[in-house]
Write an enzyme that holds these catalytic residues in place. Structure first.
Site, PDB file in Angstrom:
ATOM      1  N   ASP A 130       9.830 -16.634   6.160  1.00  0.00           N
ATOM      2  CA  ASP A 130       8.974 -17.582   5.405  1.00  0.00           C
ATOM      3  C   ASP A 130       9.088 -17.514   3.874  1.00  0.00           C
ATOM      4  O   ASP A 130       9.160 -16.406   3.324  1.00  0.00           O
ATOM      5  CB  ASP A 130       7.467 -17.295   5.747  1.00  0.00           C
ATOM      6  CG  ASP A 130       6.723 -18.609   6.104  1.00  0.00           C
ATOM      7  OD1 ASP A 130       6.630 -19.527   5.237  1.00  0.00           O
ATOM      8  OD2 ASP A 130       6.272 -18.558   7.152  1.00  0.00           O
ATOM      9  N   GLU A 286       8.386 -27.088   4.908  1.00  0.00           N
ATOM     10  CA  GLU A 286       7.267 -27.585   5.429  1.00  0.00           C
ATOM     11  C   GLU A 286       6.615 -28.768   4.710  1.00  0.00           C
ATOM     12  O   GLU A 286       6.497 -28.852   3.503  1.00  0.00           O
ATOM     13  CB  GLU A 286       6.059 -26.742   5.096  1.00  0.00           C
ATOM     14  CG  GLU A 286       4.687 -26.935   5.819  1.00  0.00           C
ATOM     15  CD  GLU A 286       3.516 -26.271   5.647  1.00  0.00           C
ATOM     16  OE1 GLU A 286       2.431 -26.265   6.339  1.00  0.00           O
ATOM     17  OE2 GLU A 286       3.494 -25.584   4.526  1.00  0.00           O
ATOM     18  N   HIS A 361       1.315 -21.891  13.703  1.00  0.00           N
ATOM     19  CA  HIS A 361       0.227 -21.140  13.481  1.00  0.00           C
ATOM     20  C   HIS A 361      -0.988 -21.692  12.791  1.00  0.00           C
ATOM     21  O   HIS A 361      -2.237 -21.134  12.612  1.00  0.00           O
ATOM     22  CB  HIS A 361       0.561 -19.852  12.606  1.00  0.00           C
ATOM     23  CG  HIS A 361       1.021 -20.188  11.316  1.00  0.00           C
ATOM     24  ND1 HIS A 361       2.333 -20.972  11.094  1.00  0.00           N
ATOM     25  CD2 HIS A 361       0.535 -20.026   9.974  1.00  0.00           C
ATOM     26  CE1 HIS A 361       2.447 -21.290   9.834  1.00  0.00           C
ATOM     27  NE2 HIS A 361       1.630 -20.869   9.191  1.00  0.00           N
TER      28      HIS A 361
HETATM   29  O1  ISL Z   1      -1.285 -30.087   4.898  1.00  0.00           O
HETATM   30  C1  ISL Z   1      -1.899 -29.781   5.749  1.00  0.00           C
HETATM   31  C2  ISL Z   1      -2.235 -30.915   6.732  1.00  0.00           C
HETATM   32  O2  ISL Z   1      -1.650 -32.163   6.329  1.00  0.00           O
HETATM   33  C3  ISL Z   1      -2.346 -28.456   5.800  1.00  0.00           C
HETATM   34  O3  ISL Z   1      -2.643 -27.952   7.308  1.00  0.00           O
HETATM   35  C4  ISL Z   1      -1.076 -27.573   5.411  1.00  0.00           C
HETATM   36  O4  ISL Z   1       0.046 -27.766   6.116  1.00  0.00           O
HETATM   37  C5  ISL Z   1      -1.393 -26.405   5.157  1.00  0.00           C
HETATM   38  O5  ISL Z   1      -2.549 -25.974   4.942  1.00  0.00           O
HETATM   39  C6  ISL Z   1      -0.085 -25.567   4.599  1.00  0.00           C
HETATM   40  O6  ISL Z   1       0.246 -24.459   5.230  1.00  0.00           O
HETATM   41  C7  ISL Z   1       1.082 -23.622   4.836  1.00  0.00           C
HETATM   42  O7  ISL Z   1       0.671 -22.998   3.782  1.00  0.00           O
HETATM   43  C8  ISL Z   1      -0.843 -22.425   3.586  1.00  0.00           C
HETATM   44  C9  ISL Z   1      -0.780 -21.337   4.910  1.00  0.00           C
HETATM   45  O8  ISL Z   1      -2.343 -21.051   4.941  1.00  0.00           O
HETATM   46  C10 ISL Z   1      -0.534 -22.166   6.218  1.00  0.00           C
HETATM   47  O9  ISL Z   1      -0.569 -20.832   7.146  1.00  0.00           O
HETATM   48  C11 ISL Z   1       1.004 -22.383   5.907  1.00  0.00           C
HETATM   49  O10 ISL Z   1       1.520 -22.919   7.105  1.00  0.00           O
HETATM   50  C12 ISL Z   1      -0.783 -21.656   2.435  1.00  0.00           C
HETATM   51  O11 ISL Z   1       0.177 -20.890   2.345  1.00  0.00           O
END
Ligand code: ISL
Ligand code: CA
Length: 589
Positions: A130, A286, A361
C-alpha cells in the site's frame, strides 16, 4: 399442468458437473494478444492486523502471515495486496504513516518483511504494498519539522494557511470529529489541511522536494523486490492551492472535487517516468471520487500513468443516497447493481483495465451485504465468487470471504476500534444526532465488520491469537473457520479454489467481451463473455427466490463449466429456473 411439467422435465438439459479444473492448462492463453500478467492475476487482499498473530499480543503480524503462506498459495491466487505495515501510531490502522521505510513495531521487523517477500516469491506469489502518500502521520518527522516553524525547510511538505489571512474556506474531512479538514495549530498560528483525521495531514505535492521523497521511497521498496503498489486515494494528491470556496459545479460533493486536482495527471506521469516505468510491477489506484469520464485518463496505456484502478459505484448500493453511512433496503435493486458494473466494463472496453471487488477493509462483508449470510450463506458466497471471477477486470478477493465470514454487528460503541465509526459517533453526540440509529446502521456499514480476525479453527479466538485480539472475533468461528472448510468438500473455500482454476483455464473469462443480458431482470444477473469465437453464459441468482431467465432465441447451451448447485440446471422450453442464489457458467454452442 402436470403434463407440461413432465414434458418440461423430459426436455431438461442434463449437464454434467464440472471437470477437475485444478491444473492450469499451460497453453490456455496462447492465442490471446496483448497479454499482461496483472490483467490475468487474481489478487488476495490481506489485512495484516487481523490475519494471524504469531506472538500472542493480539495483533496480526508478518510472522503470522509467513506461517500461512501455503494457505494463500493453495487458494490459487497470484498476488497479495498487503495493507500498510509501515511505522505508524495507528490512528487509522496504518494509513497514518510515521516512517515509510520501516516496519510497524507490532508487525515485526524488516528481517521479517524480507523473509515474507522471499517466502512469497519462492511460492510464485507476488506482493503489492500500500502506498499512502496523500497524507502522512502527524508523528512523521517531516510534519514535526513542518509545524515547528514557518521558516523550517520542511514547512512546504504540507499545506499551511496563515491565520492572519482569516479562516480558510471550509473543506470537509472524512474522519474529523468536527468534519472540518482545516485544523488550527497555535504553534505557528496557522491551519493545516487534513482530508482524513487530524492525525493525517495532507502532503503538499506542489513541492518538488516532497515528490522526490515519495519517488525515492517507492524505489526503496521496488529495489527490495516488491511487485507493485496499491495507491491510497491517489486522485486526491493534487490540490487547488488557492483553496477557494467549493466551486458550485460540485454541488457539495467534496469527494468528486478532491479527485479533480489540476495537476493530478502531471504528477502521475512524472511518477511513471521517474519510477514506475523502470520496473515490471503493477499499479492500482484507489479511485475515490473518479467518475467514468476521468477514469480512462488514469489507466490509458498511451498516457503512461497507472495500469488499473478501482471504482466505488457499487458501494453505494443498498445505502442511503444522501448519506452512505446508513443502509437503505429500498436502494437494493439488482438492475442498479448490474448497471454499475456494466458501465465500468464499458469504460475499459477498448483501452485501460479495471478491477472488480466486493469487500475491502473499508467495506462490510461480501456475503452480509450482497448475499444472504443466514440460510444461503454457502450458496450466495459461491455465487458472488462466480461473479468476481468471471468479469473482465482483475478480481480482488478479501481475506475471510473465502470462508464465508459475516458482519459481526457490534451493538455498542465500545467494541469498535475504527476511527471512522468512533469519530462520527462523537460528532453525532456533540451535535445532538440520533446515536441509536447510527449504531444500528453501523451493524451493516462499519469497516470493522470486515476487519475482525480471520477464523482459522474452533479453538479459543478462532486460532487467530493466544492473547486478547485487538478487535473481537466473530462468535460464529466455532462453525465458520478454515479448518472446518478444509474438511468439507462442499465448502466455499473449495469452491473458490475451483473457480479460480476455472478462470485460469478459460481466457474468455479474463479477456472476453462482456455483454449484459436481460438488464431489467430483478433476480438474475446474466451476461455472456466472448473471445475468439468462444462464448460462455454466466447466470447468477441474486435472490432467496431464485429467478427465471429466458434464453435468447438461437442460444444453445453446451457443457456446464462450473456451478454452485449439486442439482442439474433446470431448463424447460428455453426457460431457465434458477434455485436461490444459484450460479452457473455454461459454454454456448
Ligand atoms: O471515498 C470513499 C467512499 O467514496 C471513502 O470510503 C474512501 O475510499 C476512503 O475513506 C479512503 O480510503 C483509504 O484511505 C483512508 C483509509 O482510512 C482507508 O482505509 C483507505 O482505504 C485514509 O488513508
Ligand atoms: Ca502479534
Amino acid at each position: 399442468m402436470l403434463k407440461s411439467f413432465i414434458a418440461g422435465y423430459l426436455t431438461l438439459l442434463m449437464i454434467s458437473s464440472c471437470n477437475n479444473q485444478k491444473e492450469t492448462k499451460p497453453d490456455a492463453f496462447k492465442d490471446v494478444p496483448n497479454r499482461k500478467w496483472w490483467k490475468e492475476a487474481v489478487v488476495y487482499q490481506l489485512y495484516p492486523r487481523s490475519f494471524k498473530d504469531s506472538n500472542g499480543d493480539g495483533v496480526g503480524d508478518l510472522k503470522g502471515i509467513i506461517s500461512q503462506l501455503d494457505y494463500i498459495k493453495n487458494l490459487g491466487v497470484d498476488v497479495v495486496w498487503l495493507n500498510p505495515v509501515y511505522g505508524s501510531p495507528n490512528d487509522d490502522m496504518g494509513y497514518d504513516i510515521s516512517d515509510y521505510r520501516n516496519i510497524m513495531k507490532e508487525m515485526g521487523t524488516m528481517e521479517d518483511f524480507d523473509a515474507l517477500l522471499k517466502g512469497m516469491h519462492e511460492r510464485g506469489l507476488k506482493l503489492v504494498m500500500d502506498l499512502v502518500v496523500n497524507h502522512s502521520s502527524d508523528e512523521h518527522e517531516w510534519f514535526k519539522q513542518s509545524r515547528s516553524n514557518r521558516d523550517n525547510p520542511y514547512r512546504d511538505y504540507y499545506h499551511w494557511w496563515p491565520a492572519e489571512k482569516g479562516k480558510p474556506a471550509y473543506r470537509w474531512s472524512f474522519f474529523d470529529e468536527n468534519a472540518d479538514a482545516w485544523r488550527y495549530d497555535s504553534l505557528t498560528n496557522s491551519y493545516y489541511l487534513h482530508y482524513f483525521s487530524r492525525k493525517q495531514p495532507d502532503l503538499n505535492w506542489e513541492n518538488p522536494k516532497l515528490r522526490k521523497e515519495v519517488y525515492d521511497l517507492m524505489k526503496f521498496w521496488f529495489d527490495k523486490g516488491i511487485d507493485g503498489f496499491r495507491m491510497d486515494v491517489i486522485p486526491f494528491i493534487s490540490k487547488d492551492t488557492s483553496f477557494p470556496e467549493l466551486p458550485k459545479k460540485y454541488n457539495g460533493n467534496y469527494v468528486a472535487y478532491y479527485a479533480k486536482g489540476p495537476r493530478l495527471h502531471e504528477y502521475l506521469q512524472e511518477m511513471n517516468r521517474e519510477v514506475l516505468s523502470k520496473y515490471d510491477i503493477m499499479t492500482v489506484g484507489e479511485g475515490a471520487g473518479v467518475d467514468i469520464n476521468d477514469a480512462l485518463n488514469l489507466v490509458d496505456e498511451d498516457r503512461k500513468e497507472l495500469q488499473t484502478f478501482y471504482h466505488f459505484d457499487h458501494t453505494g448500493w443498498g445505502r442511503r443516497k444522501d448519506n452512505p453511512k446508513y443502509p437503505d433496503p429500498a436502494n437494493r435493486k439488482l438492475p442498479d447493481l448490474k448497471a454499475a458494473f456494466s458501465k465500468w466494463d464499458s469504460v475499459f472496453a477498448q483501452k485501460g483495465w479495471g478491477t472488480v471487488y466486493f469487500t475491502t477493509h473499508d467495506q462490510s462483508r461480501m456475503v452480509s451485504r450482497f448475499g444472504n449470510d443466514n440460510v444461503y450463506r454457502n450458496e450466495s458466497s459461491k455465487m458472488l465468487y462466480t461473479f468476481l471471477l468471471s468479469m473482465r477486470a482483475t478480481p480482488y478477493l478479501y481475506q475471510g470471504d473465502e470462508l464465508g465470514m459475516t458482519n459481526i454487528r457490534f451493538s455498542g460503541i465500545e467494541d469498535y476500534r475504527d476511527l471512522e465509526t468512533i469519530n462520527y459517533y462523537n460528532y453525532l453526540k456533540r451535535t445532538g444526532g440520533n446515536l441509536q440509529e447510527f449504531l444500528n446502521a453501523q451493524k451493516e456499514v462499519a469497516r470493522d465488520n470486515s476487519r475482525t480476525p480471520v477464523q482459522w479453527n474452533a479453538t479459543a479466538n478462532a486460532g487467530f491469537t493466544t492473547g486478547t485480539p485487538w478487535l473481537k472475533v466473530n462468535p460464529n468461528y466455532t462453525t465458520i473457520n478454515a479448518e472446518a472448510a478444509e474438511k468439507d468438500q462442499n465448502s466455499i473455500l473449495h469452491y473458490v479454489r475451483k473457480m479460480i482454476a476455472v478462470r485460469k483455464n478459460n481466457p474468455v473469462l479474463v479477456y472476453g467481451k462482456y455483454t449484459l443480458l436481460d438488464a431489467a431482470n430483478p433476480e438474475v444477473y446474466a451476461y455472456t463473455r466472448e473471445l475468439n469465437g468462444e462464448k460462455v453464459l454466466v447466470l447468477l441468482s441474486f435472490s432467496d427466490k431464485g429467478g427465471i431467465f429466458t434464453l435468447p432465441e438461437n442460444m444453445k447451451l453446451g457443457d456446464e463449466i462450473i456451478g454452485n448447485n449439486k442439482d442439474k440446471l433446470f431448463v424447460n422450453n428455453g426457460i431457465v429456473e434458477l434455485k436461490p442464489w444459484q450460479s452457473v457458467i455454461i459454454k454456448l454452442n
